[in-house]
Structures are given as structure tokens and as C-alpha cells.
Design a protein around this motif. Structure first.
Motif, mmCIF file in Angstrom:
data_model
loop_
_atom_site.group_PDB
_atom_site.id
_atom_site.type_symbol
_atom_site.label_atom_id
_atom_site.label_comp_id
_atom_site.label_asym_id
_atom_site.label_seq_id
_atom_site.Cartn_x
_atom_site.Cartn_y
_atom_site.Cartn_z
ATOM 1 N N LYS A 180 -9.780 -2.169 -5.475
ATOM 2 C CA LYS A 180 -9.856 -1.230 -4.635
ATOM 3 C C LYS A 180 -9.914 0.263 -5.310
ATOM 4 O O LYS A 180 -10.086 1.381 -4.592
ATOM 5 C CB LYS A 180 -8.778 -1.167 -3.774
ATOM 6 C CG LYS A 180 -8.644 -2.592 -2.778
ATOM 7 C CD LYS A 180 -7.655 -2.470 -1.588
ATOM 8 C CE LYS A 180 -7.666 -3.421 -0.804
ATOM 9 N NZ LYS A 180 -6.381 -3.641 -0.035
ATOM 10 N N ASN A 181 -9.720 0.372 -6.675
ATOM 11 C CA ASN A 181 -9.746 1.601 -7.286
ATOM 12 C C ASN A 181 -8.809 2.454 -6.771
ATOM 13 O O ASN A 181 -8.759 3.695 -6.667
ATOM 14 C CB ASN A 181 -11.025 2.338 -7.464
ATOM 15 C CG ASN A 181 -12.199 1.618 -8.173
ATOM 16 O OD1 ASN A 181 -11.911 1.090 -9.112
ATOM 17 N ND2 ASN A 181 -13.325 1.704 -7.604
ATOM 18 N N THR A 182 -7.704 1.881 -6.673
ATOM 19 C CA THR A 182 -6.592 2.665 -5.803
ATOM 20 C C THR A 182 -5.226 2.453 -6.685
ATOM 21 O O THR A 182 -4.661 1.433 -7.037
ATOM 22 C CB THR A 182 -6.156 2.055 -4.399
ATOM 23 O OG1 THR A 182 -7.406 2.342 -3.565
ATOM 24 C CG2 THR A 182 -4.918 2.705 -3.669
ATOM 25 N N VAL A 183 -4.484 3.719 -6.643
ATOM 26 C CA VAL A 183 -2.926 3.712 -7.455
ATOM 27 C C VAL A 183 -2.267 4.191 -5.860
ATOM 28 O O VAL A 183 -2.390 4.754 -5.158
ATOM 29 C CB VAL A 183 -3.075 4.756 -8.324
ATOM 30 C CG1 VAL A 183 -3.381 5.937 -7.817
ATOM 31 C CG2 VAL A 183 -1.648 4.455 -9.133
ATOM 32 N N TYR A 184 -0.855 3.604 -6.361
ATOM 33 C CA TYR A 184 0.174 3.563 -5.276
ATOM 34 C C TYR A 184 1.254 4.335 -6.058
ATOM 35 O O TYR A 184 1.751 3.952 -7.029
ATOM 36 C CB TYR A 184 0.399 2.286 -4.603
ATOM 37 C CG TYR A 184 -0.645 1.591 -4.040
ATOM 38 C CD1 TYR A 184 -0.979 1.840 -2.627
ATOM 39 C CD2 TYR A 184 -1.242 0.601 -4.776
ATOM 40 C CE1 TYR A 184 -2.182 1.138 -2.226
ATOM 41 C CE2 TYR A 184 -2.213 -0.184 -4.158
ATOM 42 C CZ TYR A 184 -2.919 0.286 -2.905
ATOM 43 O OH TYR A 184 -3.718 -0.528 -2.205
ATOM 44 N N LEU A 185 2.158 4.997 -5.140
ATOM 45 C CA LEU A 185 3.391 5.423 -5.746
ATOM 46 C C LEU A 185 4.458 5.022 -4.356
ATOM 47 O O LEU A 185 4.368 5.706 -3.370
ATOM 48 C CB LEU A 185 3.391 6.803 -5.972
ATOM 49 C CG LEU A 185 4.900 7.346 -6.821
ATOM 50 C CD1 LEU A 185 4.958 6.637 -7.915
ATOM 51 C CD2 LEU A 185 4.622 8.895 -6.631
ATOM 52 N N GLN A 186 5.308 4.157 -4.737
ATOM 53 C CA GLN A 186 6.477 3.680 -3.930
ATOM 54 C C GLN A 186 7.568 4.520 -4.299
ATOM 55 O O GLN A 186 8.159 4.400 -5.292
ATOM 56 C CB GLN A 186 6.885 2.333 -4.076
ATOM 57 C CG GLN A 186 7.936 1.777 -2.822
ATOM 58 C CD GLN A 186 7.677 1.740 -1.641
ATOM 59 O OE1 GLN A 186 6.455 1.396 -1.163
ATOM 60 N NE2 GLN A 186 8.360 2.330 -0.758
#
Length: 118
Positions: A73-79
Motif C-alpha cells: 500500500k506504500n503506507t507507513v504507520y506510527l502507533q
């Protein structure tokens, strides 16, 4: 050129959690997060390599924040967990061109506001 769009910011109480997302319009190498509070310089928060095997965190967020990515998804996350009022800032997504070195950031999102109340 790669465009980055952040989402997931908002208002939470101290001790609460938020999950930020950043979608890129194309392939990237390193992806990461920076933040800037009023009167302060923009500071590094977290970064992750293309494979996801290398991560780096600012000392101020270690043990509380977790960075991850989904390359399909070419996506980065920050929890972000155990949030503190000191975490209040505009959070910016950043990324480096595909094939570039780790920790190189050429692309920047517009930012998303995170506000933590006490």
C-alpha cells in the motif's frame, strides 16, 4: 515525484493512543516521521527501512511509539501509545526515493496535528 498524505491525528488525553498513517503515491526507501511543536525545530521521531527490518526511534519516544509499513500500500504507520502532553505537535511524514540510502528524506507530507491534553 512522490506525494505523501498523512492522516490519523487528533485530540487525546494523556495516556491515550493514536495511530498515524501516511500513504505515498509511489515506491520509497526509508519512511519516517518528524514532529514540530510551536517554537521548536522539527525533530526526528522514527524511521523504518524498505524491508521493515531496520527501525530507529528518538529517545523521547522509545518504548511508546512503534513504526511499521505496508509496501503493498506504500503506507507507513506510527502507533503512538502512552501519549504525553509533550508529544503535542504537528507530525510530518517523510520518505526517501526508492533506491536511495537509509535515512535519506526527500519527500514530505503536509502534516497532521496531534494534541495531547493533561
Amino acid at each position: 515525484q512522490v506525494q505523501l498524505v498523512e492522516s490519523g491525528g487528533g485530540l487525546v488525553q494523556a495516556g491515550g493512543s493514536l495511530r498515524l498513517s501516511c500513504a505515498a503515491s509511489g515506491r520509497t526507501n526509508t519512511m519516517g516521521w518528524f514532529r514540530q511543536a510551536p517554537g521548536n525545530e522539527r525533530e526526528f521521531v522514527a524511521a523504518i527501512s524498505w524491508s521493515g527490518h531496520i527501525t530507529r526511534y528518538a529517545d523521547s519516544v522509545k518504548g511508546r511509539f512503534t513504526i511499521s509499513r505496508d509496501n503493498a500500500k506504500n503506507t507507513v504507520y506510527l502507533q503512538m501509545n502512552s501519549l504525553k502532553p509533550e508529544d503535542t505537535a504537528v507530525y510530518y511524514c517523510a520518505a526517501g526515493p526508492y533506491g536511495s540510502n537509509f535515512f535519506k528524506f526527500d519527500y514530505w507530507g503536509q502534516g497532521t496535528q496531534v494534541t495531547v491534553s493533561s
